[in-house]
Design a protein around this motif. Structure first.
Motif, PDB file in Angstrom:
ATOM      1  N   ALA A  63       9.688  -6.208  -7.173  1.00 32.68           N
ATOM      2  CA  ALA A  63       9.242  -6.115  -8.571  1.00 32.68           C
ATOM      3  C   ALA A  63       7.721  -6.211  -8.663  1.00 32.68           C
ATOM      4  CB  ALA A  63       9.893  -7.217  -9.396  1.00 32.68           C
ATOM      5  N   ALA A  64       7.118  -7.087  -7.832  1.00 28.35           N
ATOM      6  CA  ALA A  64       5.663  -7.233  -7.842  1.00 28.35           C
ATOM      7  C   ALA A  64       4.993  -5.954  -7.345  1.00 28.35           C
ATOM      8  CB  ALA A  64       5.252  -8.422  -6.975  1.00 28.35           C
ATOM      9  N   VAL A  65       5.547  -5.367  -6.297  1.00 29.81           N
ATOM     10  CA  VAL A  65       5.002  -4.117  -5.758  1.00 29.81           C
ATOM     11  C   VAL A  65       5.123  -3.002  -6.795  1.00 29.81           C
ATOM     12  CG1 VAL A  65       5.342  -2.314  -4.028  1.00 29.81           C
ATOM     13  CG2 VAL A  65       5.371  -4.726  -3.345  1.00 29.81           C
ATOM     14  N   GLN A  66       6.275  -2.922  -7.447  1.00 30.61           N
ATOM     15  CA  GLN A  66       6.480  -1.880  -8.459  1.00 30.61           C
ATOM     16  C   GLN A  66       5.498  -2.033  -9.616  1.00 30.61           C
ATOM     17  OE1 GLN A  66      10.521  -1.501  -9.856  1.00 30.61           O
ATOM     18  NE2 GLN A  66       9.960  -0.090 -11.487  1.00 30.61           N
ATOM     19  N   ALA A  67       5.254  -3.275 -10.027  1.00 25.49           N
ATOM     20  CA  ALA A  67       4.298  -3.518 -11.117  1.00 25.49           C
ATOM     21  C   ALA A  67       2.907  -3.032 -10.716  1.00 25.49           C
ATOM     22  CB  ALA A  67       4.269  -4.996 -11.472  1.00 25.49           C
ATOM     23  N   ASN A  68       2.536  -3.236  -9.459  1.00 27.63           N
ATOM     24  CA  ASN A  68       1.240  -2.753  -8.983  1.00 27.63           C
ATOM     25  C   ASN A  68       1.189  -1.230  -8.918  1.00 27.63           C
ATOM     26  OD1 ASN A  68      -0.109  -5.219  -8.694  1.00 27.63           O
ATOM     27  ND2 ASN A  68       0.772  -5.601  -6.684  1.00 27.63           N
ATOM     28  N   GLN A  69       2.307  -0.618  -8.525  1.00 28.28           N
ATOM     29  CA  GLN A  69       2.380   0.848  -8.513  1.00 28.28           C
ATOM     30  C   GLN A  69       2.178   1.404  -9.919  1.00 28.28           C
ATOM     31  OE1 GLN A  69       6.264   1.347  -6.687  1.00 28.28           O
ATOM     32  NE2 GLN A  69       5.359   2.182  -4.816  1.00 28.28           N
ATOM     33  N   GLU A  70       2.886   0.799 -10.877  1.00 25.23           N
ATOM     34  CA  GLU A  70       2.810   1.281 -12.259  1.00 25.23           C
ATOM     35  C   GLU A  70       1.425   1.064 -12.857  1.00 25.23           C
ATOM     36  OE1 GLU A  70       6.039  -0.824 -14.059  1.00 25.23           O
ATOM     37  OE2 GLU A  70       7.571   0.520 -13.204  1.00 25.23           O
ATOM     38  N   ALA A  71       0.709   0.063 -12.332  1.00 30.12           N
ATOM     39  CA  ALA A  71      -0.655  -0.204 -12.816  1.00 30.12           C
ATOM     40  C   ALA A  71      -1.702   0.581 -12.022  1.00 30.12           C
ATOM     41  CB  ALA A  71      -0.946  -1.699 -12.730  1.00 30.12           C
TER      42      ALA A  71
END
Length: 338
Positions: free
Chosen positions: A115-123
């Motif tokens: 989830a943390a990695v995905q949040a960084n991808q989306e940002a």
């Protein structure tokens, strides 16, 4: 050697217990603490708290409030082992040993990390690991150590935590394969009937949504919060659907069968929202009054709580110290000459 089934539950020390915590986890755990056919372990997960909370006073205060809540509500510490995670240093030692047999790829698949990695991808962050600490990345290993240290057979969890129990099984199995049979492989127990309370805004009661009602809120605060609960625009006298009402869901979680049927009649007869809020406040205030008094008394005597936690840690370490000695020897950490 005890043949009782071991059941283990951890409570992260980052917040104040609320009504949802009580109905979903605390009440069933306290009932289970009186079951002499099982050996329950309940611990305050203060090392887990450090993953997301870097406010020392909050961790300390939460530890105090959670321990006081469980004790005030009647936790049977004669049967259950109730301890603070940080008072059992063998857990941290075991975490390192388990980490040495845990594949990084397994940790890559942990929900919180993904989830943390995905949040960084989306940002559109260049560093996909931005903000990810080793505590966040490795905490499934610490959770595995919590469970495997006491050879827990069953771990009651929500659906979002099942993956961690599966990881604990994988890690324990790997260690057993390399160093011999030491660990029981735990099973996740997901309570299908576990009540989920709605909060002030109608969503699930959660500190993440800032919509909670503290379990032992003082009378004035309890009344004020209940009066803030979101309702629809139906007028007094109009029949209302209890199934769609937060007030009813909270009342139902505390009331007995007869009282719930009586409340259904109120809704059919068109009770006004103000009247229902008053009834809910009076019911909860009466239901929690005795435990609240015990809770407030305990907060004034933290040394009593400390004494209970130290006694629980002594029981936990009576198992952990010799068990850890066997683990050390199995991996080759032992005195020379034998």
């Amino acid at each position: 050697m005890s043949t009782k089934s071991v059941v283990l539950t951890g409570i992260t020390t980052t917040g104040t217990p609320h009504l949802g915590n009580y109905v979903g986890a605390i009440r069933p755990a306290i009932e289970a603490s009186r079951d002499r056919s099982v050996q329950p372990y309940y611990f305050l997960a203060d090392y887990h708290a450090l993953i997301k909370c870097h406010d020392p006073e909050r961790v300390r205060q939460s530890t105090l409030e959670i321990a006081a809540s469980w004790l005030a509500l009647g936790l049977d510490t004669q049967n259950a082992v109730f301890y603070r995670q940080s008072d059992v240093p063998e857990i941290v030692e075991l975490t390192w040993m388990l980490a040495c047999v845990t594949a990084k790829g397994l940790m890559n698949r942990a929900h919180a990390y993904k989830a943390a990695v995905q949040a960084n991808q989306e940002a559109d962050e260049a560093d996909l690991d931005k903000g990810v600490t080793m505590g966040l990345f490795n905490y499934p290993v610490l959770m595995a150590a919590d469970i495997l240290m006491f050879n827990a057979h069953k771990v009651p969890v929500g659906r979002d935590q099942v993956q961690h129990i599966e990881m604990a099984r994988d890690i324990g199995q790997r260690f057993n394969h390399i160093f011999g049979e030491h660990f029981v492989l735990p099973e996740a127990v997901v309570g299908e009937e576990t009540a989920v309370l709605q909060g002030l805004d109608g969503r699930k009661m959660s500190k993440s949504y800032d919509n909670t009602i503290p379990l032992f809120a003082p009378e004035r605060q309890l009344r004020k919060l209940i009066m803030k609960i979101k309702t629809n625009s139906q007028l007094p006298g109009e029949p209302k659907d209890p199934a769609q009402c937060t007030l009813f869901s909270i009342y139902q979680a505390f009331a007995n069968k007869h009282e719930v049927e009586e409340a259904r009649r109120w809704y059919a007869e068109g009770i006004g929202w103000g009247d229902m809020k008053t009834k809910l406040y009076e019911y909860l205030n009466d239901h929690l009054a005795t435990a609240r008094e015990r809770y407030e008394a305990l907060l004034q005597e933290p040394e009593r709580i400390e004494q209970e936690l130290r006694a629980g840690a002594a029981k936990a370490r009576a198992h952990a110290v010799p068990f850890m000695q066997r683990i050390r020897e199995s991996v080759g950490i032992r005195p020379l000459g034998r």
